[in-house]
Design a protein around this motif. Structure first.
Motif, PDB file in Angstrom:
ATOM      1  N   PHE A   7      15.047  -4.118  48.371  1.00 27.79           N
ATOM      2  CA  PHE A   7      15.210  -3.130  47.233  1.00 27.79           C
ATOM      3  C   PHE A   7      13.896  -2.445  47.002  1.00 27.79           C
ATOM      4  O   PHE A   7      13.920  -1.339  46.633  1.00 27.79           O
ATOM      5  CB  PHE A   7      15.708  -3.600  45.963  1.00 27.79           C
ATOM      6  CG  PHE A   7      15.625  -2.550  44.866  1.00 27.79           C
ATOM      7  CD1 PHE A   7      16.513  -1.697  44.840  1.00 27.79           C
ATOM      8  CD2 PHE A   7      14.562  -2.765  43.973  1.00 27.79           C
ATOM      9  CE1 PHE A   7      16.401  -0.901  43.501  1.00 27.79           C
ATOM     10  CE2 PHE A   7      14.495  -2.006  42.891  1.00 27.79           C
ATOM     11  CZ  PHE A   7      15.458  -1.026  42.562  1.00 27.79           C
ATOM     12  N   ALA A   8      12.865  -3.249  46.906  1.00 29.28           N
ATOM     13  CA  ALA A   8      11.364  -2.664  46.761  1.00 29.28           C
ATOM     14  C   ALA A   8      10.825  -1.758  47.764  1.00 29.28           C
ATOM     15  O   ALA A   8      10.201  -0.743  47.761  1.00 29.28           O
ATOM     16  CB  ALA A   8      10.521  -3.711  46.592  1.00 29.28           C
ATOM     17  N   GLU A   9      11.289  -2.176  49.070  1.00 27.66           N
ATOM     18  CA  GLU A   9      10.729  -1.454  50.282  1.00 27.66           C
ATOM     19  C   GLU A   9      11.619  -0.295  50.878  1.00 27.66           C
ATOM     20  O   GLU A   9      11.539   0.582  51.569  1.00 27.66           O
ATOM     21  CB  GLU A   9      10.842  -2.467  51.501  1.00 27.66           C
ATOM     22  CG  GLU A   9       9.707  -3.396  51.318  1.00 27.66           C
ATOM     23  CD  GLU A   9       9.797  -4.661  51.965  1.00 27.66           C
ATOM     24  OE1 GLU A   9      10.532  -4.639  52.926  1.00 27.66           O
ATOM     25  OE2 GLU A   9       8.971  -5.602  51.746  1.00 27.66           O
ATOM     26  N   VAL A  10      13.045  -0.275  50.040  1.00 29.37           N
ATOM     27  CA  VAL A  10      13.997   0.887  50.800  1.00 29.37           C
ATOM     28  C   VAL A  10      13.667   2.123  50.401  1.00 29.37           C
ATOM     29  O   VAL A  10      12.721   2.473  49.322  1.00 29.37           O
ATOM     30  CB  VAL A  10      15.570   0.402  50.292  1.00 29.37           C
ATOM     31  CG1 VAL A  10      15.376   0.863  48.576  1.00 29.37           C
ATOM     32  CG2 VAL A  10      16.399   1.248  50.901  1.00 29.37           C
ATOM     33  N   ASP A  11      13.824   3.063  51.532  1.00 27.12           N
ATOM     34  CA  ASP A  11      13.368   4.538  51.407  1.00 27.12           C
ATOM     35  C   ASP A  11      13.990   5.065  50.062  1.00 27.12           C
ATOM     36  O   ASP A  11      15.006   4.964  49.721  1.00 27.12           O
ATOM     37  CB  ASP A  11      13.989   5.151  52.545  1.00 27.12           C
ATOM     38  CG  ASP A  11      13.273   6.559  52.703  1.00 27.12           C
ATOM     39  OD1 ASP A  11      12.932   7.192  51.543  1.00 27.12           O
ATOM     40  OD2 ASP A  11      13.255   7.156  53.703  1.00 27.12           O
ATOM     41  N   ARG A  12      12.882   5.830  49.355  1.00 26.49           N
ATOM     42  CA  ARG A  12      13.634   6.114  47.922  1.00 26.49           C
ATOM     43  C   ARG A  12      14.516   7.369  48.122  1.00 26.49           C
ATOM     44  O   ARG A  12      15.226   7.680  47.155  1.00 26.49           O
ATOM     45  CB  ARG A  12      12.152   6.911  47.227  1.00 26.49           C
ATOM     46  CG  ARG A  12      11.735   8.150  47.955  1.00 26.49           C
ATOM     47  CD  ARG A  12      10.684   8.685  46.922  1.00 26.49           C
ATOM     48  NE  ARG A  12       9.817   9.908  47.578  1.00 26.49           N
ATOM     49  CZ  ARG A  12       9.056   9.757  48.385  1.00 26.49           C
ATOM     50  NH1 ARG A  12       8.411   8.702  48.664  1.00 26.49           N
ATOM     51  NH2 ARG A  12       8.529  11.037  48.692  1.00 26.49           N
ATOM     52  N   LEU A  15      17.858   5.894  47.249  1.00 26.44           N
ATOM     53  CA  LEU A  15      17.974   5.687  45.691  1.00 26.44           C
ATOM     54  C   LEU A  15      18.474   7.006  45.087  1.00 26.44           C
ATOM     55  O   LEU A  15      19.073   7.030  44.344  1.00 26.44           O
ATOM     56  CB  LEU A  15      16.392   5.338  44.997  1.00 26.44           C
ATOM     57  CG  LEU A  15      16.067   3.961  45.110  1.00 26.44           C
ATOM     58  CD1 LEU A  15      14.675   3.756  44.440  1.00 26.44           C
ATOM     59  CD2 LEU A  15      16.953   2.930  44.903  1.00 26.44           C
ATOM     60  N   PHE A 258      17.168  -0.275  38.058  1.00 31.50           N
ATOM     61  CA  PHE A 258      16.179   0.082  38.692  1.00 31.50           C
ATOM     62  C   PHE A 258      14.926  -0.446  38.330  1.00 31.50           C
ATOM     63  O   PHE A 258      14.180  -1.050  38.637  1.00 31.50           O
ATOM     64  CB  PHE A 258      15.943   1.698  38.998  1.00 31.50           C
ATOM     65  CG  PHE A 258      16.877   2.410  40.144  1.00 31.50           C
ATOM     66  CD1 PHE A 258      17.949   1.573  40.591  1.00 31.50           C
ATOM     67  CD2 PHE A 258      16.903   3.617  39.979  1.00 31.50           C
ATOM     68  CE1 PHE A 258      18.451   2.341  41.574  1.00 31.50           C
ATOM     69  CE2 PHE A 258      17.918   4.290  40.997  1.00 31.50           C
ATOM     70  CZ  PHE A 258      18.763   3.550  41.579  1.00 31.50           C
ATOM     71  N   GLY A 262      13.081  -3.674  39.767  1.00 39.42           N
ATOM     72  CA  GLY A 262      11.671  -3.388  40.040  1.00 39.42           C
ATOM     73  C   GLY A 262      10.599  -4.239  39.497  1.00 39.42           C
ATOM     74  O   GLY A 262       9.818  -4.838  40.203  1.00 39.42           O
ATOM     75  N   ASN A 263      11.049  -4.798  38.247  1.00 37.44           N
ATOM     76  CA  ASN A 263      10.145  -5.493  37.568  1.00 37.44           C
ATOM     77  C   ASN A 263      10.325  -7.066  37.851  1.00 37.44           C
ATOM     78  O   ASN A 263       9.487  -8.018  37.997  1.00 37.44           O
ATOM     79  CB  ASN A 263      10.520  -5.732  36.014  1.00 37.44           C
ATOM     80  CG  ASN A 263       9.544  -4.404  35.296  1.00 37.44           C
ATOM     81  OD1 ASN A 263       8.291  -4.835  35.185  1.00 37.44           O
ATOM     82  ND2 ASN A 263      10.186  -3.415  35.217  1.00 37.44           N
ATOM     83  N   PHE A 266       8.430  -7.243  41.029  1.00 36.81           N
ATOM     84  CA  PHE A 266       6.912  -7.470  40.645  1.00 36.81           C
ATOM     85  C   PHE A 266       6.474  -8.875  40.145  1.00 36.81           C
ATOM     86  O   PHE A 266       5.487  -9.102  40.665  1.00 36.81           O
ATOM     87  CB  PHE A 266       6.726  -6.452  39.440  1.00 36.81           C
ATOM     88  CG  PHE A 266       5.356  -6.440  38.775  1.00 36.81           C
ATOM     89  CD1 PHE A 266       4.409  -5.937  39.535  1.00 36.81           C
ATOM     90  CD2 PHE A 266       5.142  -6.885  37.421  1.00 36.81           C
ATOM     91  CE1 PHE A 266       2.938  -5.853  38.916  1.00 36.81           C
ATOM     92  CE2 PHE A 266       4.025  -6.856  37.063  1.00 36.81           C
ATOM     93  CZ  PHE A 266       3.066  -6.410  37.668  1.00 36.81           C
TER      94      PHE A 266
END
Lengths: 281, 207
Positions: A7-12, A15, A258, A262-263, A266
């Motif tokens: 999810f962190a690397e998926v092309d924006r 999203l 999201f 994202g957190n 992180f």
């Protein structure tokens, strides 16, 4: 874990597509999520409700194109509510694009049988922001000797006996910037003791909350489109804002998800970094 | 004289407006004078808009003359300006064109620009809104609560979202904003006096 990292690397752009779907689907197929009316919206509704047939209300279109989708539905429903009460609406703008919104609102109600000059009037736009608001409040005819149609204000029945801002029973101002509630409180509400209610874009809501608590505002639509939807529900006039609420709800949920995901990623990355670091012996 | 005249104008106008606000009852003649000065203010503001338009014409004419790579944008700007001005000034005849330009172009383009922000927010939500320290955690948690509380779906997920949102908005938010408002108001009073006294000369390009 791997899915989260993906999810962190998926092309924006994926999203963006997901967000687009989340917003469009409820617009096409409404979910009917119930809308509660907040106390600040209810205060605004009560202020307009207290108008008697024949009372004059000043409706100020101080909003730009960018914030229009958030604030215009508020102004529309407040104008509809006031006219339904038999009140007369005087429209004015201190932001250039506001004039066009006022013109559209007037044309809308003219087509529905309201009489220009008797039930409503469009004074026009005055440049000068706070200075213009102050000059207008002191002597309306000094700033607007004529309306947008070029006739002298005294020729219209709706303007009889209206000389300054203090002659209105209620002022409803809708803003996306300057002039906004603070300028109207400074120049008009404090000096002329006329009830002032404001509608603003959602981002301006929190900063205007103190004015509602202090009583300088008699009502505040501080949640942008959501406040407009609340107002529509409160006065039983569902419209564009109510229809858009499901989309806004799901959009909020998507963005909150999201942020949370994202957190989580992180925190995982941080703990992995920590465990990779060589430990002191 | 280039400095003294603007300072004198600033002083007279400032004192006049102050007197009109606080001492109107003692000096009845001050109200019409203050009204006249404020009307001048609105007229000057209208001229300032004209000046801004003239400035835009000068800048973009220069770009076209210099064959700047983005000169086509300047042509587009001129086309838009001319069309809007002609349709706006030509009375009933141009009314339809003006409405079309406003409702069919300006309005959707303007709102689209604002709406695009949601995609930036989505992208930022994934990458930038990180709880790096305790301040970040507080901001993030309160932001998420208010977001959920401000959406009708929030109550369906948990009845606490609207309650917590209401509390955050009415207490911590109002306390913080009230402090900012009072601080800014005191600053405005101080700046006003500095302008009237001619100490603050930034309004005519001074230090």
């Amino acid at each position: 874990m791997r899915a989260l990292k993906k999810f962190a690397e998926v092309d924006r752009r994926y999203l963006y597509l997901l967000l687009l779907i989340v917003v469009i689907v409820p617009l096409v197929k409404p979910l009917g999520i119930p809308i509660d009316v907040s106390s600040s919206t209810m205060k605004f509704v009560n202020a307009v409700d207290s108008l008697q047939p024949g009372d004059r209300m000043l409706l100020v279109f101080d909003y730009s194109i960018g914030g229009g989708p958030d604030v215009d539905p508020q102004a529309q429903v407040v104008m509809a509510h006031a006219l339904s009460k038999g009140a007369k609406v005087v429209c004015v703008a201190f932001v250039d694009t506001g004039l066009q919104y006022a013109t559209k609102a007037i044309e809308f109600w003219e087509k529905r049988g309201k009489v220009y000059g008797e039930d409503m009037i469009n004074l026009g736009y005055a440049a000068g922001a706070e200075t213009a608001v102050s000059a207008f409040a002191q002597d309306i005819r000094a700033v607007f000797p004529t309306d947008v149609r070029g006739k002298r204000l005294d020729e219209y029945p709706i303007m009889q006996g209206i000389k300054n801002a203090g002659d209105f029973k209620l002022i409803a101002e809708f803003a996306t910037g300057i002039p906004g509630p603070a300028e109207w409180i400074r120049q008009v509400q404090t000096r002329y003791k006329v009830p002032l209610a404001c509608g603003v874009v959602a981002v301006m809501g929190p900063q205007n909350e103190p004015y509602l608590q202090s009583g300088q505002l008699v009502g505040l639509l501080g949640g942008g489109l959501k406040s407009a939807a609340e107002y529509e529900i409160a006065v039983k006039m569902p419209g564009a804002a109510t229809a858009a609420m499901d989309a806004q709800s799901l959009g909020h949920v998507a963005i909150v998800l999201f942020v949370i995901l994202g957190n989580i990623v992180f925190i995982i990355e941080k703990s992995e970094e920590k465990s990779k670091k060589p430990t002191r012996k | 004289m280039r400095k003294e005249v603007p300072i004198a104008i600033g002083f007279i106008v400032g004192i006049l407006i102050l007197f009109e606000y606080f001492l109107k009852g003692l000096w009845p003649g001050v109200a019409p004078a203050a009204q006249t000065v404020q009307n001048w203010g609105t007229i000057i503001s209208a001229f300032a808009m004209g000046l801004a338009a003239a400035n835009l014409v000068v800048i973009h004419s220069r770009r076209i003359k210099q064959r700047h790579p983005d000169a086509w944008m300047s042509f587009l700007l001129f086309a838009g300006m001319v069309l809007m001005v002609i349709s706006g000034l030509s009375g009933k005849g141009g009314e339809r064109l003006y409405k079309f330009l406003f409702d069919g172009l300006y309005l959707p383009l303007g709102t689209a620009m604002f709406s695009i922000m949601v995609f930036f927010i989505a992208s930022a939500a994934r990458r930038a809104f990180r709880a790096r320290n305790i301040d970040g955690v507080l901001l993030l948690v309160s932001g998420l609560i208010v977001m959920m509380g401000n959406a009708p779906v929030g109550k369906l997920i948990s009845p606490y979202f609207p309650v917590l949102t209401d509390w955050l908005m009415k207490y911590p938010n109002v306390a913080g904003n009230r402090a900012i408002i009072i601080g800014a108001a005191l600053g405005m009073v101080a700046t006003g006096f500095r302008v009237i006294a001619g100490i603050d000369r930034s309004y005519f390009g001074g230090e």
